[in-house]
Design a protein around this motif. Structure first.
Motif, mmCIF file in Angstrom:
data_model
loop_
_atom_site.group_PDB
_atom_site.id
_atom_site.type_symbol
_atom_site.label_atom_id
_atom_site.label_comp_id
_atom_site.label_asym_id
_atom_site.label_seq_id
_atom_site.Cartn_x
_atom_site.Cartn_y
_atom_site.Cartn_z
ATOM 1 N N ARG A 149 -55.136 -0.348 -85.757
ATOM 2 C CA ARG A 149 -56.478 0.123 -86.106
ATOM 3 C C ARG A 149 -57.182 0.717 -84.895
ATOM 4 N NH1 ARG A 149 -58.400 -1.140 -91.090
ATOM 5 N NH2 ARG A 149 -57.013 -2.405 -92.373
ATOM 6 N N THR A 150 -56.415 1.012 -83.857
ATOM 7 C CA THR A 150 -56.914 1.737 -82.692
ATOM 8 C C THR A 150 -55.846 2.733 -82.270
ATOM 9 O OG1 THR A 150 -55.964 0.239 -81.037
ATOM 10 C CG2 THR A 150 -58.139 -0.335 -81.903
ATOM 11 N N ASN A 151 -56.208 3.674 -81.401
ATOM 12 C CA ASN A 151 -55.244 4.667 -80.930
ATOM 13 C C ASN A 151 -54.676 4.296 -79.561
ATOM 14 O OD1 ASN A 151 -57.402 5.107 -79.262
ATOM 15 N ND2 ASN A 151 -57.650 7.284 -79.731
ATOM 16 N N PHE A 152 -54.628 3.006 -79.274
ATOM 17 C CA PHE A 152 -54.137 2.530 -77.981
ATOM 18 C C PHE A 152 -52.623 2.753 -77.874
ATOM 19 C CE2 PHE A 152 -52.450 -0.784 -75.184
ATOM 20 C CZ PHE A 152 -53.233 -0.602 -74.058
ATOM 21 N N THR A 153 -52.171 3.385 -76.788
ATOM 22 C CA THR A 153 -50.747 3.603 -76.553
ATOM 23 C C THR A 153 -50.152 2.366 -75.900
ATOM 24 O OG1 THR A 153 -51.017 6.003 -76.318
ATOM 25 C CG2 THR A 153 -49.017 5.034 -75.416
ATOM 26 N N ILE A 154 -49.314 1.657 -76.639
ATOM 27 C CA ILE A 154 -48.687 0.446 -76.116
ATOM 28 C C ILE A 154 -47.653 0.802 -75.059
ATOM 29 C CG2 ILE A 154 -47.344 -1.597 -76.730
ATOM 30 C CD1 ILE A 154 -48.501 -1.390 -79.523
ATOM 31 N N TRP A 155 -46.823 1.798 -75.373
ATOM 32 C CA TRP A 155 -45.856 2.295 -74.392
ATOM 33 C C TRP A 155 -45.493 3.734 -74.710
ATOM 34 C CZ3 TRP A 155 -41.729 4.032 -76.997
ATOM 35 C CH2 TRP A 155 -41.272 3.350 -78.126
ATOM 36 N N LYS A 156 -44.975 4.410 -73.709
ATOM 37 C CA LYS A 156 -44.472 5.768 -73.837
ATOM 38 C C LYS A 156 -43.119 5.819 -73.154
ATOM 39 C CE LYS A 156 -45.867 10.591 -72.985
ATOM 40 N NZ LYS A 156 -46.917 11.453 -72.399
ATOM 41 N N SER A 157 -42.132 6.351 -73.838
ATOM 42 C CA SER A 157 -40.773 6.353 -73.313
ATOM 43 C C SER A 157 -40.670 7.232 -72.071
ATOM 44 C CB SER A 157 -39.805 6.879 -74.372
ATOM 45 O OG SER A 157 -39.954 8.288 -74.524
ATOM 46 N N PRO A 158 -39.610 7.064 -71.281
ATOM 47 C CA PRO A 158 -39.349 8.045 -70.218
ATOM 48 C C PRO A 158 -39.033 9.401 -70.839
ATOM 49 C CG PRO A 158 -37.499 6.539 -70.483
ATOM 50 C CD PRO A 158 -38.606 5.987 -71.320
ATOM 51 N N LYS A 159 -39.086 10.454 -70.044
ATOM 52 C CA LYS A 159 -38.781 11.804 -70.535
ATOM 53 C C LYS A 159 -37.332 11.845 -70.995
ATOM 54 C CE LYS A 159 -39.824 16.382 -70.583
ATOM 55 N NZ LYS A 159 -38.663 16.843 -71.376
ATOM 56 N N LEU A 160 -37.135 12.209 -72.262
ATOM 57 C CA LEU A 160 -35.807 12.266 -72.855
ATOM 58 C C LEU A 160 -35.431 13.712 -73.146
ATOM 59 C CD1 LEU A 160 -36.327 9.325 -75.393
ATOM 60 C CD2 LEU A 160 -35.351 9.195 -73.092
ATOM 61 N N ASP A 161 -34.193 13.916 -73.589
ATOM 62 C CA ASP A 161 -33.731 15.266 -73.917
ATOM 63 C C ASP A 161 -34.239 15.657 -75.291
ATOM 64 O OD1 ASP A 161 -32.387 15.524 -71.518
ATOM 65 O OD2 ASP A 161 -30.524 14.701 -72.310
ATOM 66 N N GLY A 162 -35.562 15.803 -75.423
ATOM 67 C CA GLY A 162 -36.163 16.165 -76.696
ATOM 68 C C GLY A 162 -35.839 17.598 -77.051
ATOM 69 N N PRO A 163 -36.547 18.188 -78.015
ATOM 70 C CA PRO A 163 -37.758 17.672 -78.681
ATOM 71 C C PRO A 163 -37.454 16.774 -79.886
ATOM 72 C CG PRO A 163 -37.351 19.930 -79.341
ATOM 73 C CD PRO A 163 -36.299 19.607 -78.331
ATOM 74 N N PHE A 164 -38.511 16.053 -80.329
ATOM 75 C CA PHE A 164 -38.401 15.139 -81.460
ATOM 76 C C PHE A 164 -39.433 15.456 -82.544
ATOM 77 C CE2 PHE A 164 -37.308 12.590 -77.630
ATOM 78 C CZ PHE A 164 -35.964 12.386 -77.904
ATOM 79 N N ASP A 165 -39.846 16.703 -82.667
ATOM 80 C CA ASP A 165 -40.948 17.037 -83.562
ATOM 81 C C ASP A 165 -40.513 17.364 -84.993
ATOM 82 O OD1 ASP A 165 -39.767 19.263 -82.281
ATOM 83 O OD2 ASP A 165 -41.408 20.549 -82.928
ATOM 84 N N ASN A 166 -39.200 17.310 -85.292
ATOM 85 C CA ASN A 166 -38.749 17.609 -86.650
ATOM 86 C C ASN A 166 -38.179 16.399 -87.385
ATOM 87 O OD1 ASN A 166 -39.294 20.450 -86.702
ATOM 88 N ND2 ASN A 166 -37.557 20.749 -85.336
ATOM 89 N N VAL A 167 -38.172 15.250 -86.744
ATOM 90 C CA VAL A 167 -37.529 14.083 -87.333
ATOM 91 C C VAL A 167 -38.488 12.895 -87.335
ATOM 92 C CG1 VAL A 167 -35.188 14.791 -86.728
ATOM 93 C CG2 VAL A 167 -36.536 13.455 -85.107
#
Length: 684
Positions: A57-75
């Motif tokens: 119920r908040t937009n708090f980012t718990i964690w963010k992954s390390p930079k990966l070989d993305g992108p991940f915007d279609n899945v």
């Protein structure tokens, strides 16, 4: 007081579960753990995780992954047993992809598969008592099954067709233990025309072999549909992800379609119902444009949305199964999304179907619609999936001028609420709610983008809220309008976040990828317990020890309750006050643990070792520890207070005597009001 609060919170959680838990016939049980094992949550693609109640119920980012070989915007990320599975599309503009397994609790890499083709499909999980496989498709026509624990290959299936890429999500049916997916290929016949071939495959999830029933009846591992059109136009001819409904024994699949009529090509769409066991077409219905969202399967109906802004509700079983055609007269309802200028608003990726007990025990269908980039007037809609009833003729059509509802059918969808943001200094106008939605625990989440192409993420209360009637928009038969309730949003930037992918909700976290190669978890971070002990060193038997938790924090600013375990079989219940005292009656070493509860998460501190000893007999107490010290200190304080009061009170000096003196004589002196004092000798 605190016990009452705890009980009320528990009851509220139960009520949320009752209100929002969807019930779609005898739907298969996917996961009791709160996992998200395939695109759309289950094989019907309802998009609602019914096993999760505590949601962000908040937009708090718990964690963010390390930079990966993305992108991940279609899945859409898939989550199973503490692991996130997600594949990448083109890495650095190449035809190479990768597939990752990430730890759910922190987003770090568990294992990675490299040197594969682009991954355009969300994965599925096949899990039994002896097998745990992750299955996904690649652009080079391969479907791969790997071990969930380490990513080693189990089997590979090749569709063996030039251009037969797997660019839709894979569906898994846990009762038949099959996976289903589609391919679309184009074969040129003349320089200007060719054939499109749509195929739906059914494979055994354990072995990767074609379904034996389909092979025996069709002689092929797939169901097939062909049509002709002009030259291959990328993105203009597509099919949907298959939705499997075990109750009706049908697979629902939407596809593009074209036909030359009077020398002119006409393009629209079709919805197919395929026999789950035989692989044969049961019925087909026409759509007014290419399919964009769905199919999604409910209790009695199947729903699909098009690029022309139309949402259809068809009965799952054809009431007149004579020629295999779902007649227009059998259409249950349709709803057309239009902007204020009556322009069509294309339905965007994904739908959510959930069951509400308030209001009126409805199934609600939630989906996004996009506006033109120049206007940026995207909307999120919530429709009553059961249509609108009228006492006069059973099912009455209720037009809504503001939303362009028009049809010659005698039943329509009833809009419960819609959301359109006009922008402010913090949140830009939303061009379209394009990715998702997904829902759980009374909340619905959807990703979009602004008119400036910046990513946005929204969290809404699923059932909206009741409000006073404020015009014809959103009017329903009860005479009230059910408005949206935006709980939180995240406004990102294209530079930092790129574009968001399709979110999923699992284990109190919203998981989402982006085009920059990151995966993040959004939610209510647990409180951070921290405390001190007074005296800080050894405590004495039979004397008070003070525990202070004022240093504890909650990243979301939620109210905290404190529970102390003193290590001697005694504990304090939940208190909102961070200070407490305790007396140890026996010498020894005790483990002190503080548990902080913010109403959603509980988090415990590391154990603190406290040593309790007898006060040494040969050791005189410190001065400040004696009774005489405190008695003298109190006396000194009292004396000081009296002196201060005496010095600060108003002084009244010898300024004469006022008023009358004796029998009515004037007072003496300058303050008496009589004549000045004068000495008179006796006898004069």
């Amino acid at each position: 007081m605190n016990k009452c609060k705890i009980v009320c919170t528990f009851v509220s959680m139960l009520m949320v579960g009752v209100i929002f838990a969807p019930s779609f016939g005898n739907a298969e049980l996917i996961s009791p753990k709160g996992d998200w094992p395939m695109y759309g949550y289950d094989s019907r693609h309802v998009g609602y995780n019914k096993t999760v109640q505590n949601v962000p119920r908040t937009n708090f980012t718990i964690w963010k992954s390390p930079k990966l070989d993305g992108p991940f915007d279609n899945v859409q990320p898939i989550v199973y047993n503490g692991t996130i599975f997600i594949g990448t599309s083109a890495i650095g503009g190449t035809e190479k992809g990768a597939f990752y397994a990430l730890y759910e609790n922190n987003g770090t890499v568990k294992w990675k598969i490299s040197d594969i083709s682009i991954v355009l499909s969300s994965a599925v999980v096949h899990a039994t008592s002896t097998e745990e496989y992750v299955i996904f498709g690649c652009k080079n026509s391969h479907v791969l099954a790997v071990h969930a624990k380490n990513g080693t290959l189990v089997w590979k299936f090749d569709t063996a067709g030039a251009g037969a890429k797997i660019d839709n999500h894979i569906t898994y049916n846990s009762k038949k233990k099959n996976v289903y997916f589609t391919t679309m290929t184009y074969t040129a016949v003349t320089p200007n025309e060719g054939n499109y071939t749509l195929r739906c495959y059914a494979l055994n999830a354990k072995t990767g072999q074609p379904d034996s029933e389909w092979m025996s009846r069709l002689g092929l591992p797939y169901w097939e549909f062909r049509y002709s059109y002009e030259d291959m136009i990328p993105g203009q001819h597509q099919s949907s992800t298959p939705a499997v409904d075990y109750d009706s024994g049908l697979i629902f699949l939407a596809s593009a379609y074209a036909e030359k009529i009077s020398g002119v090509w006409r393009k629209w769409g079709k919805l197919f119902a395929i026999d789950l066991s035989k692989g044969e077409t049961k019925w087909v219905a026409e759509l007014d444009a290419l399919p964009n969202a769905g199919p999604v399967v409910g209790t009695d109906h199947v729903y699909v949305g098009t690029q022309n802004g139309t949402v259809y509700a068809f009965p799952k079983i054809d009431p007149t199964p004579t020629d295999g055609i779902m007649e227009d007269s059998n259409l249950y309802w349709l709803y057309q999304c239009r902007d204020w200028d009556m322009n069509p608003m294309p339905i965007t990726n994904g739908m959510v179907l959930a069951k509400l007990t308030k209001p009126a025990n409805r199934e609600v269908l939630i989906f996004g619609a996009a506006g033109p980039a120049s206007v940026a007037n995207g909307r999120l809609y919530a429709l009553d999936a059961h249509g609108t009833k009228d006492a006069a003729d059973g099912y009455g059509f209720q037009p809504s001028v503001a939303n362009g509802l028009s049809s010659d059918r005698n039943i329509s969808a009833e809009i419960l609420w819609f959301y359109q943001w006009d922008g402010d200094q913090n949140l830009q106008k939303c061009r379209g709610f394009e990715k998702g939605p997904c829902a759980a625990g009374g909340m619905v989440y959807v990703a979009g983008r602004s008119g400036k192409d910046d990513p946005q993420l929204f969290g809404f209360q699923l059932n909206g809220r009741y409000d006073k009637l404020d015009g014809p928009i959103n009017m329903n038969p009860q005479g009230v309008d059910l408005m949206y309730d935006l709980i939180w949003y995240y406004q990102g930037t294209n530079k930092d976040d790129g574009k968001f992918g399709i979110p999923c909700i699992v284990n109190n976290k919203l998981i989402i990828g982006d085009s920059k190669g990151y995966v993040r978890a959004i939610g209510n971070a647990p409180p951070q317990p921290k405390f001190s002990v007074i005296p800080p060193n050894n405590a004495y038997k039979g004397e008070e020890v003070t525990f202070n938790a004022n240093a504890s924090k909650d990243p979301n600013g939620d109210k905290m309750w404190f529970n102390w375990s003193f290590g001697d079989s005694q504990s304090d219940s939940l208190f909102s006050i961070p200070l407490t005292k305790h007396i140890y009656l026996t010498v020894g070493t005790y483990l002190i643990i503080l548990t902080v509860d913010d109403g959603e998460y509980k988090n415990s501190s590391k154990p603190y070792n406290l040593t309790v000893i007898n006060r040494p007999k040969n050791k005189e107490p410190e001065v400040w520890e004696t009774m005489w010290f405190w008695a003298i200190l109190i006396v000194v304080i009292v004396v000081l207070v009296i002196l201060i009061l005496m010095l600060t009170r108003k002084k009244k000096g010898p300024t004469g005597y006022g008023g009358s003196y004796g029998g009515g004589q004037q007072g003496l002196g300058p303050g008496g009001g009589g004549p000045p004092y004068a000495y008179r000798p006796p006898g004069r």
